[in-house]
Design a protein around this motif. Structure first.
Motif, mmCIF file in Angstrom:
data_model
loop_
_atom_site.group_PDB
_atom_site.id
_atom_site.type_symbol
_atom_site.label_atom_id
_atom_site.label_comp_id
_atom_site.label_asym_id
_atom_site.label_seq_id
_atom_site.Cartn_x
_atom_site.Cartn_y
_atom_site.Cartn_z
ATOM 1 N N ARG A 15 33.677 1.941 55.403
ATOM 2 C CA ARG A 15 33.892 2.384 54.025
ATOM 3 C C ARG A 15 35.255 3.016 53.802
ATOM 4 N NH1 ARG A 15 28.032 5.137 53.114
ATOM 5 N NH2 ARG A 15 26.833 3.258 53.532
ATOM 6 N N GLU A 16 35.995 3.196 54.867
ATOM 7 C CA GLU A 16 37.312 3.820 54.759
ATOM 8 C C GLU A 16 38.395 2.837 55.192
ATOM 9 O OE1 GLU A 16 37.887 6.673 53.373
ATOM 10 O OE2 GLU A 16 35.774 7.258 53.214
ATOM 11 N N PHE A 17 39.459 2.781 54.416
ATOM 12 C CA PHE A 17 40.563 1.885 54.735
ATOM 13 C C PHE A 17 41.129 2.187 56.117
ATOM 14 C CE2 PHE A 17 45.013 0.636 54.767
ATOM 15 C CZ PHE A 17 44.909 -0.691 54.412
ATOM 16 N N SER A 18 41.211 3.452 56.459
ATOM 17 C CA SER A 18 41.787 3.820 57.760
ATOM 18 C C SER A 18 40.986 3.237 58.921
ATOM 19 C CB SER A 18 41.895 5.336 57.904
ATOM 20 O OG SER A 18 40.615 5.936 57.848
ATOM 21 N N TYR A 23 41.147 -0.528 63.253
ATOM 22 C CA TYR A 23 40.499 -1.614 63.977
ATOM 23 C C TYR A 23 41.415 -2.837 64.032
ATOM 24 C CZ TYR A 23 37.490 -5.477 65.167
ATOM 25 O OH TYR A 23 36.981 -6.601 65.776
ATOM 26 N N ALA A 24 41.998 -3.181 62.893
ATOM 27 C CA ALA A 24 42.884 -4.346 62.835
ATOM 28 C C ALA A 24 44.088 -4.168 63.760
ATOM 29 C CB ALA A 24 43.343 -4.582 61.400
ATOM 30 N N ALA A 25 44.646 -2.971 63.790
ATOM 31 C CA ALA A 25 45.816 -2.713 64.645
ATOM 32 C C ALA A 25 45.500 -2.949 66.119
ATOM 33 C CB ALA A 25 46.306 -1.284 64.437
ATOM 34 N N GLU A 26 44.285 -2.622 66.511
ATOM 35 C CA GLU A 26 43.900 -2.741 67.920
ATOM 36 C C GLU A 26 43.304 -4.105 68.291
ATOM 37 O OE1 GLU A 26 44.358 -0.429 70.328
ATOM 38 O OE2 GLU A 26 45.448 0.753 68.832
ATOM 39 N N ASN A 27 42.661 -4.775 67.313
ATOM 40 C CA ASN A 27 41.847 -5.943 67.644
ATOM 41 C C ASN A 27 42.142 -7.230 66.886
ATOM 42 O OD1 ASN A 27 39.803 -4.534 69.457
ATOM 43 N ND2 ASN A 27 39.727 -3.298 67.600
ATOM 44 N N MET A 45 40.532 -1.357 47.387
ATOM 45 C CA MET A 45 39.657 -1.365 46.215
ATOM 46 C C MET A 45 38.234 -1.749 46.608
ATOM 47 S SD MET A 45 42.265 -3.022 43.402
ATOM 48 C CE MET A 45 40.975 -3.360 42.241
ATOM 49 N N TYR A 46 38.093 -2.710 47.493
ATOM 50 C CA TYR A 46 36.778 -3.127 47.961
ATOM 51 C C TYR A 46 36.071 -1.985 48.682
ATOM 52 C CZ TYR A 46 33.236 -5.330 50.836
ATOM 53 O OH TYR A 46 32.064 -5.628 51.458
ATOM 54 N N LEU A 47 36.782 -1.301 49.571
ATOM 55 C CA LEU A 47 36.178 -0.199 50.318
ATOM 56 C C LEU A 47 35.847 0.976 49.404
ATOM 57 C CD1 LEU A 47 38.339 -0.430 53.529
ATOM 58 C CD2 LEU A 47 35.920 -1.049 53.289
#
Length: 60
Positions: A15-18, A23-27, A45-47
Motif C-alpha cells: 500500500r506504500e510506494f516506498s 522491492y523493485a530496486a532490489e528485485n 495514485m494506485y497505491l
C-alpha cells in the motif's frame, strides 16, 4: 509492466510506494527503471487508492 506491478501489489498487500520502490530496486530492475522514469505517478495514485479503500472499509 504497470499491470505486473499492480498485480504484485495486490498479491502482497503493498500500500506504500516506498515498499514497491524498494522491492523493485532490489528485485525488478525494469520496474525500478520504469518507476524512476515514468510510472511513479500512476503507481503512487494506485497505491493511494488502495490505502483509502482499506481505511474506509476498516471504518465500517
Amino acid at each position: 509492466m504497470i499491470n505486473d506491478m499492480r498485480s504484485f501489489c495486490e498479491a502482497n498487500d503493498i500500500r506504500e510506494f516506498s515498499e514497491l520502490f524498494n522491492y523493485a530496486a532490489e528485485n525488478e530492475p525494469s520496474w525500478f527503471e520504469a518507476l524512476s522514469l515514468n510510472s511513479a505517478m500512476v503507481m503512487n495514485m494506485y497505491l493511494k487508492s488502495r490505502r483509502h479503500k482499506a481505511e474506509s472499509t476498516a471504518k465500517r
